[in-house]
Write a protein that holds these residues in place. Structure first.
Motif, PDB file in Angstrom:
ATOM      1  N   GLY A 127       9.373  -5.771  -7.257  1.00  0.00           N
ATOM      2  CA  GLY A 127       7.951  -6.012  -7.009  1.00  0.00           C
ATOM      3  C   GLY A 127       7.164  -4.729  -7.196  1.00  0.00           C
ATOM      4  O   GLY A 127       7.689  -3.622  -6.961  1.00  0.00           O
ATOM      5  N   ALA A 131       2.351  -3.811  -1.601  1.00  0.00           N
ATOM      6  CA  ALA A 131       3.412  -3.448  -0.658  1.00  0.00           C
ATOM      7  C   ALA A 131       4.275  -2.331  -1.238  1.00  0.00           C
ATOM      8  O   ALA A 131       4.603  -1.351  -0.560  1.00  0.00           O
ATOM      9  CB  ALA A 131       4.256  -4.672  -0.320  1.00  0.00           C
ATOM     10  N   THR A 190       8.110  -8.458  -3.192  1.00  0.00           N
ATOM     11  CA  THR A 190       7.177  -9.385  -3.853  1.00  0.00           C
ATOM     12  C   THR A 190       6.713 -10.414  -2.830  1.00  0.00           C
ATOM     13  O   THR A 190       7.267 -10.530  -1.736  1.00  0.00           O
ATOM     14  CB  THR A 190       7.819 -10.138  -5.041  1.00  0.00           C
ATOM     15  OG1 THR A 190       8.564 -11.252  -4.552  1.00  0.00           O
ATOM     16  CG2 THR A 190       8.692  -9.242  -5.881  1.00  0.00           C
ATOM     17  N   SER A 191       5.675 -11.165  -3.226  1.00  0.00           N
ATOM     18  CA  SER A 191       5.216 -12.233  -2.345  1.00  0.00           C
ATOM     19  C   SER A 191       5.907 -13.548  -2.687  1.00  0.00           C
ATOM     20  O   SER A 191       5.672 -14.561  -2.036  1.00  0.00           O
ATOM     21  CB  SER A 191       3.697 -12.375  -2.452  1.00  0.00           C
ATOM     22  OG  SER A 191       3.306 -12.428  -3.808  1.00  0.00           O
ATOM     23  N   LEU A 194       7.973 -16.187  -0.034  1.00  0.00           N
ATOM     24  CA  LEU A 194       7.264 -16.545   1.197  1.00  0.00           C
ATOM     25  C   LEU A 194       7.120 -18.069   1.180  1.00  0.00           C
ATOM     26  O   LEU A 194       7.183 -18.693   0.128  1.00  0.00           O
ATOM     27  CB  LEU A 194       5.878 -15.892   1.236  1.00  0.00           C
ATOM     28  CG  LEU A 194       5.869 -14.357   1.247  1.00  0.00           C
ATOM     29  CD1 LEU A 194       4.448 -13.836   1.279  1.00  0.00           C
ATOM     30  CD2 LEU A 194       6.648 -13.831   2.445  1.00  0.00           C
ATOM     31  N   ALA A 216       9.454  -8.872   3.894  1.00  0.00           N
ATOM     32  CA  ALA A 216       8.934 -10.059   4.592  1.00  0.00           C
ATOM     33  C   ALA A 216       9.713 -10.284   5.894  1.00  0.00           C
ATOM     34  O   ALA A 216      10.731  -9.634   6.140  1.00  0.00           O
ATOM     35  CB  ALA A 216       9.053 -11.274   3.681  1.00  0.00           C
TER      36      ALA A 216
END
Ligand code: ATR
Length: 270
Positions: A127, A131, A190-191, A194, A216
């Protein structure tokens, strides 16, 4: 007079910062009040300034205001400049200081709590969004043998690596650049994944004794499951980093570093 601190964001009800900082204050017997402040999307600056006028000493900043906080600060620390974002504001007679404690929170969690030394280790970061940008400088300062940043949009990874090239051995590539090689520490930033989506399909192996770290939160995230399939004996989520970044903010404001372990335990039970 009771010192006032706050976390500002939108939304803000989910924030655990009030719980963390209240627990830190209890460790030292400090008399302070820490609240959660919801700011309208276009009212960040005026909300911060009115908090300062009311005697506020510091703030944590969360989405979507971390970039605006960097613009508002009179002075930025080096790590806040590298992150391009601010999660901690300190107010005193010298003005508004902007800092970013995310990377130190992560590195402290990996090295101090989990006992994994980063010096000389091979690190893979998956990622290249906000973040990742927040953690790279402190990661490089821990002197790994190399950091490879892979991302779906390779240009974003390349831009981060170029900006930090003078700070240490950092390379960038597309998701398949991990090339099935072994890494000692793999960090998922990375998102994707989620809300129970899948983690990006990246081909890596986690070395024996290595660590897979998801920024996360969750008992068993999709990335943690993926990392076990790729050899990780140890997988953790980002709760330790959350407590660590808060502890570093507390140190900036109050000059003492809280003990993260009991607070992390309390958070896991909450
Ligand atoms: P954050 O602040 O959480 O890092 P961000 O800046 O929007 O949020 O970055 C999201 C990261 O997740 C990016 O690395 C993004 O990849 P791109 O730069 O290619 O967009 C990554 N990401 C999000 N969804 C993804 C998916 N389905 N597969 C792979 N990477 C994904």
């Amino acid at each position: 007079m009771t010192d006032r601190y706050a976390v500002i964001g939108n939304p803000i009800a989910q924030s655990r910062s009030p719980l963390l900082h209240t627990a830190f204050a209890r460790q030292f017997g400090h008399d302070l009040r820490y609240e959660a402040i919801l700011a309208a999307p276009d009212a960040f600056r005026e909300t911060v300034l009115s908090f300062i006028a009311a005697g506020g000493r510091g703030m944590n900043v969360t989405a979507p205001f971390k970039l605006e906080a960097a613009a508002l600060a009179d002075t930025l620390t080096e790590r806040a400049r590298a992150a391009g974002a601010v999660n901690t504001l300190k107010f005193d007679s010298e003005g508004i200081l902007g800092d970013n404690t995310d990377g130190v929170g992560l590195v402290g969690d990996i090295q101090d709590r989990l006992g994994v030394r980063l010096a000389g280790r091979r690190v893979l970061v998956i990622g290249a969004g906000g973040a990742t940008r927040g953690i790279l400088l402190p990661l490089l300062r821990a002197q790994p043998s190399g950091v490879l940043v892979v991302n779906r949009t390779v240009a974003r990874a390349q831009a981060l690596a170029e900006a930090l090239a003078a700070q240490g051995p950092i390379l960038a590539g597309p998701l398949d650049a991990a090339g099935g090689r072994e890494y000692d520490v793999v960090i998922h930033a990375t998102s994707a994944g989620l809300n129970d989506g899948a983690a990006p399909a990246v081909d890596y192996r986690v070395a024996a004794g290595g660590l897979a770290y998801d920024l996360a939160y969750g008992e068993d995230t999709p990335f943690m499951r993926q990392a076990r399939e790729r050899g990780a004996a140890r997988t953790v989520d980002g709760l330790g980093m959350l407590v660590g970044q808060a502890a570093e903010s507390y140190r900036i404001w109050r000059g003492v570093l809280p003990d993260v372990r009991p607070v992390l335990e309390q958070l896991k039970l909450a």
